[in-house]
Design an enzyme around this catalytic site. Sequence first.
Site, PDB file in Angstrom:
ATOM      1  N   CYS A   1      -3.102   7.783   5.212  1.00 54.92           N
ATOM      2  CA  CYS A   1      -2.987   7.051   3.946  1.00 54.92           C
ATOM      3  C   CYS A   1      -4.144   7.388   3.017  1.00 54.92           C
ATOM      4  O   CYS A   1      -3.959   7.555   1.811  1.00 54.92           O
ATOM      5  CB  CYS A   1      -2.954   5.541   4.203  1.00 54.92           C
ATOM      6  SG  CYS A   1      -1.556   4.983   5.196  1.00 54.92           S
TER       7      CYS A   1
ATOM      8  N   GLU B   1       0.874  -1.165   0.000  1.00 53.82           N
ATOM      9  CA  GLU B   1       0.000   0.000   0.000  1.00 53.82           C
ATOM     10  C   GLU B   1       0.909   1.211   0.000  1.00 53.82           C
ATOM     11  O   GLU B   1       1.630   1.454   0.970  1.00 53.82           O
ATOM     12  CB  GLU B   1      -0.925   0.037   1.215  1.00 53.82           C
ATOM     13  CG  GLU B   1      -1.934   1.176   1.098  1.00 53.82           C
ATOM     14  CD  GLU B   1      -2.307   1.796   2.422  1.00 53.82           C
ATOM     15  OE1 GLU B   1      -2.265   3.062   2.516  1.00 53.82           O
ATOM     16  OE2 GLU B   1      -2.621   1.056   3.361  1.00 53.82           O
TER      17      GLU B   1
END
Length: 460
Positions: A264, A230
């Site tokens: 994020c 990620e």
Amino acid sequence: MKQILECISPIDGSVFATREVLSLDEAKDVVASSRAAQPEWAARPLAERIELVMAGVAAVGAMNDDIVPELAHMMGRPVRYGGEFGGFNERAGHMASIAADALADIEVGEDETFKRYIKRVPHGVVFVVAPWNYPYMTAINTVAPALIAGNTVVLKHATQTLLVGERMEAAFRSAGLPEGVFQNVFLSHDVTNDLIAGNAFDFVNFTGSVGGGQAMERAAAGTFTGVGTELGGKDPGYVMDDADLDAAVETLIDGAMFNAGQCCCGIERIYVHESLFDTFVAKAVEIVKGYKLGNPLNVETTLGPMANVRFADEVRAQISEAIADGATAHIDTFPEDDGGAYLTPQILTNVTHDMRVMRDESFGPVVGIMPVKDDSEAIRLMNDSEFGLTASLWTRDVERAQSVGDQIETGTVFMNRADYLDPGLCWTGCKNTGRGGGLSVIGYQNLTRPKSYHLKKVTS
């Protein structure tokens, strides 16, 4: 002489913690002990593994009064927000609750002559490389299901949150996890690279920068080790003409600014239908003007420093370049802005996709807002990005959100919310955000491999 890792506190620039890295041989010994412990750990009943993992999670929760100010010192999040244990516990608890079904054998068929089924078996040793921005929650996304599935785990944390892995290992060991099952390590980039390239691990999960993810994949090339990543994000919000405007402003601006924008799936660009644009911007500016920038150890602080001066420097550079190219800045410099880690949050209009602030990951408290005339224009702009993690759509029409969502290149589509990981859904991305998926049933699929059984009962 061994390399020393230093956590520099963004509060005052002082050295908050130091740790010595392992040599390659020492690191190999850790991995060897993890590999030796794995078969016995996997052989334990699933219910027993779940019980031990959740006891470890609870032990982390018992440390929360110490963890919250420690996080403030290490990466700047204000103590008023109480740390990460709520999400940490929610994610681990959900993965524990679905484990029996997610890891159950897939029955293909059985009769007098054959029994056929597919098992999900653990990879073996899972290497988790976790980031500093939500150091507990991002780590548990993989640590809990990997352990529950029967893997052993080696955790390497970011230098900015140097003490997190130590705390997690101590908590899980105190809860009764056997030696070697879950270990924290301090490693240099070179040793990390050598371990991966040397096929030390059976699966690698990395959360961090695009460059870091590329380094992981290069190290694993030719080893056939699975790598889940990620990486970067530039998540958009889109406010349609029928949106609940007040809810949209409050949620999207919080999504852009919370944790000093270091999320994020934080909102980094917002597109607003032209009929609502001026009102949206005015409301957004009032919210941001009300923030209190300051020392994260003070309970009145709502916005702490960025985790590192160099991160703040990048955000300042993006803002300055945008203003030079014609963008309008709506927030005057806060008195507490020191030109270093303490950074004034900023709202920009008159922005275009020619500006880095609308293209590159900012990962800080700045958001550009653009008017759009319709869904088609918004979809085009949302997809005009090298990243694809989440998108936040604001409308009262579920079918419209689904239709727009189907056309967006992203891992998650939110409607009327933002910046949240639902552990029942797969956490995933596309494009330069990376590949793979965590949490949900799919998280278990990625942390195990299928093994087929074709058993013939009769031979004559």
